[in-house]
Design a protein around this motif. Structure first.
Motif, PDB file in Angstrom:
ATOM      1  N   ASN A  67       0.822  -1.210   0.000  1.00  0.00           N
ATOM      2  CA  ASN A  67       0.000   0.000   0.000  1.00  0.00           C
ATOM      3  C   ASN A  67       0.855   1.259   0.000  1.00  0.00           C
ATOM      4  O   ASN A  67       1.980   1.274   0.511  1.00  0.00           O
ATOM      5  N   THR A  68       0.306   2.339  -0.555  1.00  0.00           N
ATOM      6  CA  THR A  68       0.895   3.674  -0.472  1.00  0.00           C
ATOM      7  C   THR A  68      -0.057   4.547   0.329  1.00  0.00           C
ATOM      8  O   THR A  68      -1.262   4.566   0.064  1.00  0.00           O
ATOM      9  N   SER A  89      10.121   4.924   5.088  1.00  0.00           N
ATOM     10  CA  SER A  89       9.688   6.297   4.776  1.00  0.00           C
ATOM     11  C   SER A  89      10.492   7.236   5.651  1.00  0.00           C
ATOM     12  O   SER A  89      10.122   7.556   6.776  1.00  0.00           O
ATOM     13  N   GLN A 112       6.007   0.995   5.878  1.00  0.00           N
ATOM     14  CA  GLN A 112       4.922   1.504   5.061  1.00  0.00           C
ATOM     15  C   GLN A 112       5.461   2.585   4.132  1.00  0.00           C
ATOM     16  O   GLN A 112       6.375   3.322   4.497  1.00  0.00           O
ATOM     17  N   LYS A 113       4.895   2.629   2.928  1.00  0.00           N
ATOM     18  CA  LYS A 113       5.280   3.634   1.953  1.00  0.00           C
ATOM     19  C   LYS A 113       4.363   4.841   2.145  1.00  0.00           C
ATOM     20  O   LYS A 113       3.189   4.809   1.793  1.00  0.00           O
ATOM     21  N   SER A 145      -5.333   8.607   3.632  1.00  0.00           N
ATOM     22  CA  SER A 145      -5.475   7.151   3.706  1.00  0.00           C
ATOM     23  C   SER A 145      -6.024   6.705   5.054  1.00  0.00           C
ATOM     24  O   SER A 145      -5.724   7.295   6.094  1.00  0.00           O
ATOM     25  N   TRP A 197       9.385  -1.106   3.237  1.00  0.00           N
ATOM     26  CA  TRP A 197       9.568   0.311   2.929  1.00  0.00           C
ATOM     27  C   TRP A 197      10.089   1.080   4.136  1.00  0.00           C
ATOM     28  O   TRP A 197       9.623   0.875   5.262  1.00  0.00           O
ATOM     29  N   THR A 210      -1.171   8.307   1.989  1.00  0.00           N
ATOM     30  CA  THR A 210      -1.115   9.765   2.097  1.00  0.00           C
ATOM     31  C   THR A 210      -1.928  10.160   3.328  1.00  0.00           C
ATOM     32  O   THR A 210      -2.482   9.296   4.030  1.00  0.00           O
ATOM     33  N   LEU A 234       3.728   9.004   1.685  1.00  0.00           N
ATOM     34  CA  LEU A 234       4.069  10.174   0.883  1.00  0.00           C
ATOM     35  C   LEU A 234       3.550  11.457   1.535  1.00  0.00           C
ATOM     36  O   LEU A 234       2.429  11.480   2.064  1.00  0.00           O
TER      37      LEU A 234
END
Length: 301
Positions: free
Chosen positions: A125-126, A199, A272-273, A131, A197, A128, A275
């Motif tokens: 998952n990505t 971040s 977690q990815k 989310s 990931w 923001t 952004l």
């Protein structure tokens, strides 16, 4: 501005204090041990969270409050320490809200620390700021309760920002100081599968993003304090090794990390990815948007 900081003597808090002082602000640091601190023309230490302490009596008209207080999560998570992680954040935030409520003139903004652990962990998952969390694990529960406590300031007309910190990179401090040690010993390599990931964010951008949120009234709600280019662990380790001019070759299996660190190993093995969509949309410009420029700066390349 008159700016109140809790957690002002920690890694982020101390750098943020210096940044704000350099910009000409007066900083009031709330601390349990104010008596052994030296006040200056622009810096004042005020006792809090002690017996009969009433910091609001020693504060002028406050423009902003920045709440960074909370026990470190970089320690083995025994049941008692997990309780301390949670309770230290909730206790501090409740006291911040009490202080705000007692001030005759309310601050314009409360910047409350949080973490990207709010979203849960995922390799696919990505996330923001819009989310939804996907896993109600320990870190998510702490972050959610932490943010809910801070949200009470909105009833006093205070703008509230939840700064969801990622992996903060600083030279000789924090997580990076522990990550480089295996490379200096020539045993660096991927941890676990290596596809989790990270971040990350350079500490300079952490400081600048907090200051940006204080100064820009359109910034509110959650903001992801992460760089716009997260990396998987294997790529992160390779770039770190290249910067240090050390090999990246010896894998550490997940079971060994979990055996050594217990539940805290989720900080290293899962991820977690995330952004920073809202900071970018709000006009924030990153000083270190890519990992190689961040590492080059931190190690003076």
């Amino acid at each position: 501005m008159n700016i109140v900081i809790t957690g002002g003597t920690g890694m982020v808090g101390s750098k943020l204090t210096n940044h704000l002082l350099h910009k000409g602000h007066h900083v009031y640091i709330l601390t349990r041990n104010a008596s052994n601190k030296q006040n200056t023309r622009q810096l004042t230490y005020v006792k809090w969270l002690g017996h009969n302490s009433s910091p609001e009596k020693y504060l002028p008209t406050v423009d902003a409050v920045i709440n960074l207080a909370g026990a470190s999560i970089s320690q083995r998570w025994t049941p008692s320490y997990k309780a301390l992680i949670r309770d230290s954040r909730i206790e501090a935030t409740r006291e911040v809200i009490r202080i705000i409520n007692s001030l005759p003139s309310k601050p314009e903004v409360l910047i409350n620390a949080s973490a990207i652990g709010y979203y849960g962990t995922s390799k696919t998952n990505t996330f923001t700021e819009e989310s939804k969390p996907i896993k109600a694990d320990f870190l998510h529960r702490v972050c959610k309760e932490w943010e809910n406590e801070a949200a009470a300031a909105k009833s006093e007309g205070v703008r509230v920002v939840y700064a969801r910190f990622g992996l903060i990179l600083a030279n000789k401090e924090g997580a990076l100081s522990k990550m480089v040690l295996p490379y200096y010993l020539f045993i660096g390599g991927p941890l676990g599968t290596g596809d989790q990931w990270y971040s990350w964010v350079h500490v300079t951008d952490v400081i600048n993003m907090i200051a940006f949120a204080v100064e820009h009234q359109h910034v509110c709600g959650p903001i992801n304090v992460t760089a716009p280019s997260p990396e998987r662990m294997h790529s992160f380790g390779k770039q770190l090794a290249n910067t240090l001019q050390k090999p990246h070759w010896l894998p550490t299996p997940a079971f060994a990390v979990r055996a050594a660190l217990g539940e805290m190993s989720t900080l290293i093995l899962d991820g977690q990815k995330v952004l920073p969509e809202k900071p970018l949309q709000s006009g924030y410009t990153f000083s270190y948007p890519s990992l190689h420029t961040a590492l080059d700066n931190l190690f003076d390349k």
